[in-house]
Motif scaffolding. Structure first.
Motif, PDB file in Angstrom:
ATOM      1  N   GLY A  79       1.062  -1.289  -0.182  1.00  0.00           N
ATOM      2  CA  GLY A  79      -0.108  -0.015   0.099  1.00  0.00           C
ATOM      3  C   GLY A  79       0.964   1.187   0.035  1.00  0.00           C
ATOM      4  O   GLY A  79       2.107   1.218  -0.417  1.00  0.00           O
ATOM      5  N   GLU A  84     -12.903  -2.269   1.829  1.00  0.00           N
ATOM      6  CA  GLU A  84     -12.691  -1.771   0.537  1.00  0.00           C
ATOM      7  C   GLU A  84     -11.841  -0.899   0.125  1.00  0.00           C
ATOM      8  O   GLU A  84     -11.285  -0.821  -0.894  1.00  0.00           O
ATOM      9  N   GLU A  85     -11.962   0.243   1.135  1.00  0.00           N
ATOM     10  CA  GLU A  85     -10.899   1.531   0.731  1.00  0.00           C
ATOM     11  C   GLU A  85      -9.459   1.050   0.785  1.00  0.00           C
ATOM     12  O   GLU A  85      -8.908   1.298  -0.131  1.00  0.00           O
ATOM     13  N   ASP A 113      -0.177   2.765   5.680  1.00  0.00           N
ATOM     14  CA  ASP A 113      -1.379   2.230   5.422  1.00  0.00           C
ATOM     15  C   ASP A 113      -1.560   1.232   6.341  1.00  0.00           C
ATOM     16  O   ASP A 113      -2.524   1.076   6.899  1.00  0.00           O
ATOM     17  N   ARG A 134      -8.255  -2.214   0.337  1.00  0.00           N
ATOM     18  CA  ARG A 134      -7.874  -2.968  -0.809  1.00  0.00           C
ATOM     19  C   ARG A 134      -7.595  -2.155  -2.100  1.00  0.00           C
ATOM     20  O   ARG A 134      -6.881  -2.188  -2.865  1.00  0.00           O
ATOM     21  N   SER A 135      -8.558  -1.214  -2.272  1.00  0.00           N
ATOM     22  CA  SER A 135      -8.437  -0.139  -3.215  1.00  0.00           C
ATOM     23  C   SER A 135      -7.146   0.605  -3.441  1.00  0.00           C
ATOM     24  O   SER A 135      -6.515   0.612  -4.681  1.00  0.00           O
ATOM     25  N   ARG A 136      -6.543   0.864  -2.106  1.00  0.00           N
ATOM     26  CA  ARG A 136      -5.392   1.419  -2.202  1.00  0.00           C
ATOM     27  C   ARG A 136      -4.166   0.654  -2.649  1.00  0.00           C
ATOM     28  O   ARG A 136      -3.237   1.076  -3.262  1.00  0.00           O
ATOM     29  N   ASP A 162      -0.499  -0.410  -9.574  1.00  0.00           N
ATOM     30  CA  ASP A 162      -0.653  -0.121 -10.965  1.00  0.00           C
ATOM     31  C   ASP A 162       0.568   0.551 -11.532  1.00  0.00           C
ATOM     32  O   ASP A 162       0.740   1.472 -10.886  1.00  0.00           O
ATOM     33  N   ARG A 203     -16.517  -1.059   4.527  1.00  0.00           N
ATOM     34  CA  ARG A 203     -16.133   0.338   3.842  1.00  0.00           C
ATOM     35  C   ARG A 203     -14.774   0.369   4.035  1.00  0.00           C
ATOM     36  O   ARG A 203     -13.837   0.553   3.024  1.00  0.00           O
ATOM     37  N   ILE A 251      -4.468  -1.934  -4.472  1.00  0.00           N
ATOM     38  CA  ILE A 251      -4.573  -2.200  -6.154  1.00  0.00           C
ATOM     39  C   ILE A 251      -4.133  -0.987  -6.655  1.00  0.00           C
ATOM     40  O   ILE A 251      -3.226  -1.192  -7.988  1.00  0.00           O
ATOM     41  N   ALA A 252      -4.463   0.300  -6.532  1.00  0.00           N
ATOM     42  CA  ALA A 252      -3.915   1.390  -7.172  1.00  0.00           C
ATOM     43  C   ALA A 252      -2.305   1.509  -6.938  1.00  0.00           C
ATOM     44  O   ALA A 252      -1.707   1.983  -8.129  1.00  0.00           O
ATOM     45  N   ARG A 253      -1.761   1.030  -5.865  1.00  0.00           N
ATOM     46  CA  ARG A 253      -0.407   1.377  -5.668  1.00  0.00           C
ATOM     47  C   ARG A 253       0.321   0.456  -6.593  1.00  0.00           C
ATOM     48  O   ARG A 253       1.614   0.783  -6.855  1.00  0.00           O
TER      49      ARG A 253
END
Length: 78
Positions: A16, A45-46, A20, A48-50, A56, A42, A52-54
């Protein structure tokens, strides 16, 4: 990452953003004290998205472009 344990492992391994892992644990501890677990969902999910974004490869480029656009707009309005 389908479980809190898998998310914790990813954050512990540094997947992350900086800080994080500690932020997730602190927020999770707060949310678990509520009877409604919607906050836990929530939060998972938040973060997990962080993660995944990191991971990318285009993420940093997209952020740099957005910052440049914001600076250009701010500069044009001065």
């Amino acid at each position: 990452m389908r479980t809190i344990g898998e998310l914790r492992a990813a954050l512990t391994m540094g997947y992350g953003f900086p800080g994080d892992g500690d932020d997730f644990e602190a927020e999770l501890a707060r949310e678990i004290n509520h009877t409604d677990l919607a906050g836990v969902v929530r939060l998972v999910e938040e973060f997990r998205s962080r993660v995944i974004a990191r991971q990318d490869p285009d993420f940093d480029t997209a952020v740099d472009l957005a910052v440049a656009e914001i600076r250009a707009v701010r500069g044009a309005h001065r």
